[in-house]
Design a protein around this motif. Structure first.
Motif, PDB file in Angstrom:
ATOM      1  N   VAL A 191       0.842  -1.206   0.000  1.00 21.06           N
ATOM      2  CA  VAL A 191       0.000   0.000   0.000  1.00 21.06           C
ATOM      3  C   VAL A 191       0.872   1.250   0.000  1.00 21.06           C
ATOM      4  O   VAL A 191       0.585   2.237  -0.680  1.00 21.06           O
ATOM      5  CB  VAL A 191      -0.968  -0.014   1.201  1.00 21.06           C
ATOM      6  CG1 VAL A 191      -1.626   1.354   1.387  1.00 21.06           C
ATOM      7  CG2 VAL A 191      -2.039  -1.083   1.026  1.00 21.06           C
ATOM      8  N   ALA A 192       1.958   1.223   0.755  1.00 19.03           N
ATOM      9  CA  ALA A 192       2.887   2.356   0.771  1.00 19.03           C
ATOM     10  C   ALA A 192       3.697   2.435  -0.526  1.00 19.03           C
ATOM     11  O   ALA A 192       4.144   3.521  -0.936  1.00 19.03           O
ATOM     12  CB  ALA A 192       3.834   2.232   1.967  1.00 19.03           C
ATOM     13  N   PHE A 193       3.861   1.283  -1.190  1.00 20.21           N
ATOM     14  CA  PHE A 193       4.676   1.257  -2.402  1.00 20.21           C
ATOM     15  C   PHE A 193       4.065   2.068  -3.552  1.00 20.21           C
ATOM     16  O   PHE A 193       4.758   2.797  -4.248  1.00 20.21           O
ATOM     17  CB  PHE A 193       4.871  -0.201  -2.851  1.00 20.21           C
ATOM     18  CG  PHE A 193       5.233  -0.347  -4.302  1.00 20.21           C
ATOM     19  CD1 PHE A 193       6.528  -0.059  -4.738  1.00 20.21           C
ATOM     20  CD2 PHE A 193       4.276  -0.737  -5.242  1.00 20.21           C
ATOM     21  CE1 PHE A 193       6.861  -0.184  -6.083  1.00 20.21           C
ATOM     22  CE2 PHE A 193       4.608  -0.861  -6.586  1.00 20.21           C
ATOM     23  CZ  PHE A 193       5.905  -0.580  -7.009  1.00 20.21           C
ATOM     24  N   VAL A 194       2.755   1.936  -3.748  1.00 20.48           N
ATOM     25  CA  VAL A 194       2.126   2.521  -4.937  1.00 20.48           C
ATOM     26  C   VAL A 194       2.352   4.025  -5.040  1.00 20.48           C
ATOM     27  O   VAL A 194       2.880   4.517  -6.052  1.00 20.48           O
ATOM     28  CB  VAL A 194       0.629   2.170  -4.978  1.00 20.48           C
ATOM     29  CG1 VAL A 194      -0.053   2.907  -6.136  1.00 20.48           C
ATOM     30  CG2 VAL A 194       0.434   0.667  -5.107  1.00 20.48           C
ATOM     31  N   PRO A 195       2.006   4.850  -4.053  1.00 19.10           N
ATOM     32  CA  PRO A 195       2.256   6.298  -4.201  1.00 19.10           C
ATOM     33  C   PRO A 195       3.745   6.642  -4.238  1.00 19.10           C
ATOM     34  O   PRO A 195       4.155   7.582  -4.925  1.00 19.10           O
ATOM     35  CB  PRO A 195       1.574   6.910  -2.968  1.00 19.10           C
ATOM     36  CG  PRO A 195       1.491   5.800  -1.977  1.00 19.10           C
ATOM     37  CD  PRO A 195       1.313   4.542  -2.773  1.00 19.10           C
ATOM     38  N   THR A 196       4.539   5.882  -3.495  1.00 18.39           N
ATOM     39  CA  THR A 196       5.983   6.152  -3.505  1.00 18.39           C
ATOM     40  C   THR A 196       6.577   5.857  -4.873  1.00 18.39           C
ATOM     41  O   THR A 196       7.415   6.599  -5.384  1.00 18.39           O
ATOM     42  CB  THR A 196       6.688   5.303  -2.429  1.00 18.39           C
ATOM     43  OG1 THR A 196       6.062   5.513  -1.169  1.00 18.39           O
ATOM     44  CG2 THR A 196       8.158   5.673  -2.349  1.00 18.39           C
ATOM     45  N   TYR A 197       6.119   4.783  -5.498  1.00 13.88           N
ATOM     46  CA  TYR A 197       6.619   4.398  -6.824  1.00 13.88           C
ATOM     47  C   TYR A 197       6.257   5.456  -7.870  1.00 13.88           C
ATOM     48  O   TYR A 197       7.068   5.826  -8.721  1.00 13.88           O
ATOM     49  CB  TYR A 197       6.045   3.040  -7.211  1.00 13.88           C
ATOM     50  CG  TYR A 197       6.455   2.553  -8.580  1.00 13.88           C
ATOM     51  CD1 TYR A 197       7.676   1.910  -8.767  1.00 13.88           C
ATOM     52  CD2 TYR A 197       5.621   2.738  -9.684  1.00 13.88           C
ATOM     53  CE1 TYR A 197       8.064   1.461 -10.034  1.00 13.88           C
ATOM     54  CE2 TYR A 197       5.997   2.300 -10.950  1.00 13.88           C
ATOM     55  CZ  TYR A 197       7.214   1.657 -11.110  1.00 13.88           C
ATOM     56  OH  TYR A 197       7.591   1.222 -12.353  1.00 13.88           O
ATOM     57  N   ILE A 198       5.026   5.923  -7.790  1.00 16.00           N
ATOM     58  CA  ILE A 198       4.563   6.900  -8.782  1.00 16.00           C
ATOM     59  C   ILE A 198       5.336   8.216  -8.675  1.00 16.00           C
ATOM     60  O   ILE A 198       5.668   8.849  -9.676  1.00 16.00           O
ATOM     61  CB  ILE A 198       3.049   7.139  -8.616  1.00 16.00           C
ATOM     62  CG1 ILE A 198       2.282   5.849  -8.958  1.00 16.00           C
ATOM     63  CG2 ILE A 198       2.578   8.300  -9.488  1.00 16.00           C
ATOM     64  CD1 ILE A 198       0.796   5.941  -8.689  1.00 16.00           C
ATOM     65  N   SER A 199       5.666   8.622  -7.457  1.00 17.74           N
ATOM     66  CA  SER A 199       6.324   9.915  -7.249  1.00 17.74           C
ATOM     67  C   SER A 199       7.847   9.835  -7.294  1.00 17.74           C
ATOM     68  O   SER A 199       8.517  10.868  -7.232  1.00 17.74           O
ATOM     69  CB  SER A 199       5.899  10.503  -5.897  1.00 17.74           C
ATOM     70  OG  SER A 199       6.283   9.633  -4.838  1.00 17.74           O
ATOM     71  N   SER A 200       8.390   8.645  -7.401  1.00 23.45           N
ATOM     72  CA  SER A 200       9.859   8.509  -7.399  1.00 23.45           C
ATOM     73  C   SER A 200      10.412   8.779  -8.796  1.00 23.45           C
ATOM     74  O   SER A 200       9.931   8.209  -9.782  1.00 23.45           O
ATOM     75  CB  SER A 200      10.270   7.104  -6.944  1.00 23.45           C
ATOM     76  OG  SER A 200       9.862   6.884  -5.618  1.00 23.45           O
ATOM     77  N   PRO A 201      11.434   9.641  -8.909  1.00 24.59           N
ATOM     78  CA  PRO A 201      11.999   9.964 -10.228  1.00 24.59           C
ATOM     79  C   PRO A 201      13.020   8.933 -10.684  1.00 24.59           C
ATOM     80  O   PRO A 201      13.805   8.405  -9.910  1.00 24.59           O
ATOM     81  CB  PRO A 201      12.692  11.310  -9.985  1.00 24.59           C
ATOM     82  CG  PRO A 201      13.093  11.263  -8.540  1.00 24.59           C
ATOM     83  CD  PRO A 201      12.035  10.463  -7.836  1.00 24.59           C
ATOM     84  N   GLY A 202      12.981   8.650 -11.994  1.00 15.77           N
ATOM     85  CA  GLY A 202      14.036   7.880 -12.634  1.00 15.77           C
ATOM     86  C   GLY A 202      14.304   6.542 -12.011  1.00 15.77           C
ATOM     87  O   GLY A 202      13.403   5.749 -11.726  1.00 15.77           O
ATOM     88  N   ASN A 203      15.616   6.305 -11.786  1.00 14.50           N
ATOM     89  CA  ASN A 203      16.023   4.992 -11.291  1.00 14.50           C
ATOM     90  C   ASN A 203      15.619   4.771  -9.836  1.00 14.50           C
ATOM     91  O   ASN A 203      15.709   3.653  -9.332  1.00 14.50           O
ATOM     92  CB  ASN A 203      17.533   4.806 -11.447  1.00 14.50           C
ATOM     93  CG  ASN A 203      18.319   5.890 -10.706  1.00 14.50           C
ATOM     94  OD1 ASN A 203      17.761   6.895 -10.321  1.00 14.50           O
ATOM     95  ND2 ASN A 203      19.606   5.649 -10.523  1.00 14.50           N
ATOM     96  N   HIS A 204      15.157   5.809  -9.156  1.00 12.16           N
ATOM     97  CA  HIS A 204      14.691   5.623  -7.791  1.00 12.16           C
ATOM     98  C   HIS A 204      13.403   4.814  -7.758  1.00 12.16           C
ATOM     99  O   HIS A 204      13.089   4.165  -6.748  1.00 12.16           O
ATOM    100  CB  HIS A 204      14.471   6.979  -7.111  1.00 12.16           C
ATOM    101  CG  HIS A 204      15.746   7.725  -6.874  1.00 12.16           C
ATOM    102  ND1 HIS A 204      16.246   8.642  -7.751  1.00 12.16           N
ATOM    103  CD2 HIS A 204      16.640   7.662  -5.849  1.00 12.16           C
ATOM    104  CE1 HIS A 204      17.375   9.135  -7.295  1.00 12.16           C
ATOM    105  NE2 HIS A 204      17.651   8.555  -6.146  1.00 12.16           N
ATOM    106  N   ALA A 205      12.646   4.867  -8.856  1.00 16.19           N
ATOM    107  CA  ALA A 205      11.429   4.049  -8.914  1.00 16.19           C
ATOM    108  C   ALA A 205      11.777   2.570  -8.863  1.00 16.19           C
ATOM    109  O   ALA A 205      11.094   1.774  -8.189  1.00 16.19           O
ATOM    110  CB  ALA A 205      10.658   4.374 -10.193  1.00 16.19           C
TER     111      ALA A 205
END
Length: 862
Positions: free
Chosen positions: A802-816
């Motif tokens: 659940v925490a992954f989805v918004p973090t993944y969407i907002s993470s730039p580039g290779n941080h995703a």
């Protein structure tokens, strides 16, 4: 022709009336079969009497004998004498001449030209048809552009050819206005080209321009401004006009402009008389440090080369008429003898006036009071060899060389005309021109086509405008240590059919009047270095600008460029902004700390899974392993191991196969894992119900085959989802420049967000279902309740994703990718620790609790 006749008669009336009806012109004459006319400046000044209309006006007088002007006239006489002695040029034809002094006065020069055209000095005779054979077949002159314009306007009406040796105004190249005008000196247009080439050669882009207030200066100014603008080689800081008269206030203002300007180069199109007045004010204000550039009108002016002016004019660069050598001219000049039988009362013998000027004597009858005042009478026997003046110095012949070429041009055109074969001529009916029927326009026809080479090696021909093939010498004013001066030749500017305009300079010979002994700098703004672009200052010339650095992603590797160019897609500008460099590429690499830590963590999880499998296998007969469905436990550990290993696909440079495999492996591994947990939970719940009376029937639905089939079925659904995703919109490697302009982020585009969402949603659905069933079975009475562990593990799993989805969407580039790998590892470790940590603890550290009684809740626990 009536309007032509009206103009001519109007001008004749004016000039004859001013002269009292007649004016005895200073002249030199020689008879011949064909007569050439000449107009020369033998005197500097002329004085016209005041017309009071109350008495008969006196004759205009000329004074201030010009030795060089007289030498030019004698050069024409020499050239004609040389042609007469040449059996290959005009054989059987003798040339004669009539040469007049124009006294640097338009009225006198015009009267002389009309006298040459009419053949009579006292009156002009015109036929009713306004046509006829003039006594002279061509005129050499005039030296002034203004006089040449006036004379050619009239002579052009009758196509009488006129070849000037010193008139440079570009306006005279107009063949519609001056159809019979030719010249052996280049037009000011080429002189302007030459000066601009010198400016370009030394990088002088900021200069001042001074011009004389006459046709010569004003036309030169217009031409210079136009050519400089079109060439884009520089700008004018100021343009000032030098008056014909000495106006102190105006000169002071002009010198103040020069003094305040940042332009160190000053270009002057003016005559030496203008320069004398200007330099008096320059010396008074002590304006030094200027680089003067001289037009041909004053480049060789001796009167300016004085110790008083050389501190200011030293180092001057100028354009000079082509220097030539005329073999035998000095010997011819030494043969000059005065005409002792000439009536000197009219004062119209050039030779006698030259003799009087040179030897400071007077011929009889001498002026009243001359002898009484100690004056010397001329005998005619004086020796020219003993005279020390510039008249006999033939080492630097420039206007004289042009006179020489003008005479030969007329002679060669006549020779070509007389060689015409009857029936093969260029005129009507293939006719030829003859001496008896010669029309002026026929002579112009041959003059337009003349082409010969002098003994000095210079080609002489006229273009469609009557201009000669241009060539100039570049001169430099040298100030010697002993205080003496010298004007030296340091190069040439010429035009050829093969190389176009060509500037040749011997820079080692150039004298610079600066402390550095090097060319000065004269720019409004210094050149913009690479990495910047020019932004012109509002309201100022284009040479005045500011240098603005190029923005990121743009470069300029040239100087003085108006724009910066964008780098290609995979390149970025360097720090200096002067060239493009490949963009830095970023991806979750094994070499960087984050990638290394995630790799190590993934391998650690894989190893732990392998260790737990080993522990469970070694203790597979123990109650705690048997009570928790050992087969499902081993399947779950294997699926967790795959989950740990699939995270490695997210590390390293994205490639097509890794992009396609990473999400498929991730989705299938986690569905396999969650399916095992779901089945395990359902089995726990079924066993509990079977322990109650009448609940044994529930176990038949959860045998070993049913468990395996359920896991296979649930996993197959994910396989179908992944297959559809890969077929319809497969993930591919992508160069992402959205987050950093100077970097390329290598990532895997998901291809289809719907496919990725369905994959995650299916995992989430199974996880939520497992959590719900485990939550309902959390209060089972067993001492070691598996449902509680499953509930806790799924709570961790769901919280991570659940925490992954918004973090993944907002993470730039290779941080995703790093976020996704972290979620995989975190959820995998959560399941591994929550499900197998307590069991391993009991197996390894509390073996006394690994009994059936304790597991069933009937034993004692300490």
């Amino acid at each position: 022709h009536c309007w032509k006749l009206f103009i001519l008669m109007h001008m004749l009336f004016f000039f004859f009336f001013v002269g009292g009806g007649f004016f005895h012109l200073n002249s030199m004459q020689k008879s011949g079969d064909l007569i050439l006319g000449g107009l020369f400046e033998v005197h500097f000044f002329s004085i016209f009497p005041d017309l009071s209309f109350t008495s008969e006006p006196q004759q205009p007088t000329c004074h201030g004998f010009d030795v060089l002007g007289f030498r030019q006239a004698k050069t024409m006489a020499f050239a004609i004498d040389e042609i007469n002695r040449n059996s290959n040029l005009l054989p059987n034809v003798t040339l004669g001449f009539t040469l007049y002094d124009n006294c640097v006065e338009l009225g006198i020069g015009f009267r002389a030209a009309l006298s040459l055209a009419s053949g009579q000095e006292d009156q002009i005779i015109l036929h009713n048809t306004c046509v006829g054979n003039p006594p002279v077949i061509g005129i050499v002159g005039d030296s002034s552009s203004t006089r040449s314009i006036a004379i050619s306007t009239v002579l052009g009406l009758y196509s009488i050819p006129m070849v000037s040796y010193f008139a440079t105004c570009s306006c005279l190249s107009d063949r519609k206005k001056y159809p019979s005008f030719f010249r052996t000196i280049p037009s000011d247009v080429f002189q302007v080209h030459a000066l601009i080439q010198i400016l370009k050669h030394f990088g002088w882009t900021w200069a001042g321009l001074l011009v004389s207030d006459d046709d010569y200066g004003l036309h030169a100014a217009r031409s210079f401004q136009s050519e400089l603008s079109q060439s884009g080689e520089g700008c004018l800081a100021y343009t000032e006009i030098l008056s014909l008269h000495k106006e102190t206030d105006e000169l002071r203002r002009i010198v103040n402009v020069m003094k305040k300007s940042t332009a160190q180069v000053v270009i002057v199109f003016a005559h030496e008389s203008h320069m004398i007045n200007l330099m008096e004010e320059v010396v008074r204000q002590n304006v030094t440090g200027l680089q003067w550039m001289a037009s041909e009108a004053w480049t060789t002016a001796v009167v300016l080369q004085t110790p008083h002016l050389m501190p200011y004019l030293g180092g001057t660069l100028g354009i000079a008429i082509r220097r030539g050598e005329i073999t035998g001219l000095r010997e011819f000049l030494l043969q000059i003898r005065p005409d002792l039988h000439h009536n000197n009362s009219y004062g119209n013998s050039m030779v006698n006036q030259f003799w009087e000027f040179t030897f400071k004597c007077r011929f009889e009858p001498a002026p009243a009071g001359w002898v009484e005042g100690g004056g010397i009478l001329c005998t005619g026997q004086e020796d020219l060899e003993n005279v020390n003046n510039e008249f006999l110095d033939v080492s630097d012949l420039r206007p004289e060389y042009n006179v020489y070429k003008a005479v030969y041009a007329l002679a060669y055109s006549l020779d070509e005309m007389l060689q015409c074969k009857p029936g093969r001529g260029p005129f009507s009916g293939n006719s030829c021109a003859t001496l008896q029927t010669l029309e002026p326009w026929q002579h112009v026809y041959y003059l337009e086509r003349v082409n010969f080479t002098t003994e000095f090696g210079d080609q002489v021909s006229f273009d469609e405008n009557g201009d000669v093939v241009p060539i100039y010498d570049v001169m430099n004013w040298l100030w010697l240590p002993d205080g003496s001066t010298k004007v030296q030749n340091v190069g040439e500017v010429k035009r050829s059919a093969f190389k176009g305009e060509e500037l040749i300079l011997d820079e080692d010979k150039i004298f610079w009047n600066f402390e550095s002994k090097k060319p000065g700098r004269s720019v409004c703004s210094e050149s913009c270095p690479p990495g910047t672009h020019m932004v012109r200052r509002k309201g100022e010339p284009k040479c005045c600008f500011d240098c603005i650095p190029c923005s990121e992603g743009k470069i300029n590797n040239k100087s003085n460029s108006l724009e910066c160019t964008s780098c290609p897609e995979d390149f970025w500008s360097n720090h200096q902004r002067d060239h493009c460099v490949p963009k830095k590429t970023e991806f979750l690499s094994y070499d960087e700390p984050l990638g290394f830590c995630l790799t190590a963590t993934s391998l650690l999880g894989t190893i732990i899974c392998a260790v737990v499998i080993g522990i469970f296998f070694f203790h597979r007969r123990t109650p705690i392993v048997l009570a928790n469905n050992s087969e499902l436990s081993f399947q779950l550990l294997l699926s967790l191991k795959l989950c740990f290993l699939c995270s490695l696909l997210f590390i390293g440079r994205p490639r097509l196969w890794t992009c396609q495999l990473r999400h498929a492996a991730f989705g299938i591994s986690f569905v396999l894992c969650v399916s095992c947990i779901l089945v395990k939970t359902m089995v726990v719940l079924a066993v509990f119900k079977a322990s109650k009376p009448g609940g044994g029937a529930s176990l038949k639905w959860f045998g070993a085959m049913q468990q395996r089939g359920t896991i296979l079925f649930l996993t197959s659904i994910q396989v179908v989802i992944c297959t559809a995703w890969l077929v319809s919109a497969s993930p591919t490697p992508n160069k992402n420049t959205q987050y950093h302009n100077d970097k390329i982020i290598y990532e895997c585009s998901v291809g289809s967000s719907v496919g990725f969402g369905v994959l995650l949603g299916y995992i989430g659905m199974l996880a939520f279902l497992s959590f719900l069933i485990a939550f309902l079975a959390r209060n089972l009475p067993d001492s070691f309740n598996e449902a509680k562990l499953i509930t806790f593990s799924m709570l961790i799993f769901c919280a991570v994703w659940v925490a992954f989805v918004p973090t993944y969407i907002s993470s730039p580039g290779n941080h995703a990718d790093a976020v996704e790998v972290f979620a995989i590892l975190a959820s995998s470790f959560g399941l591994l620790v929550a499900l197998f940590g307590p069991k391993c603890y009991i197996i390894l550290l509390r073996p006394e609790m690994n009994t059936k009684k304790v597991i069933m809740g009937r034993g004692t626990r300490s």
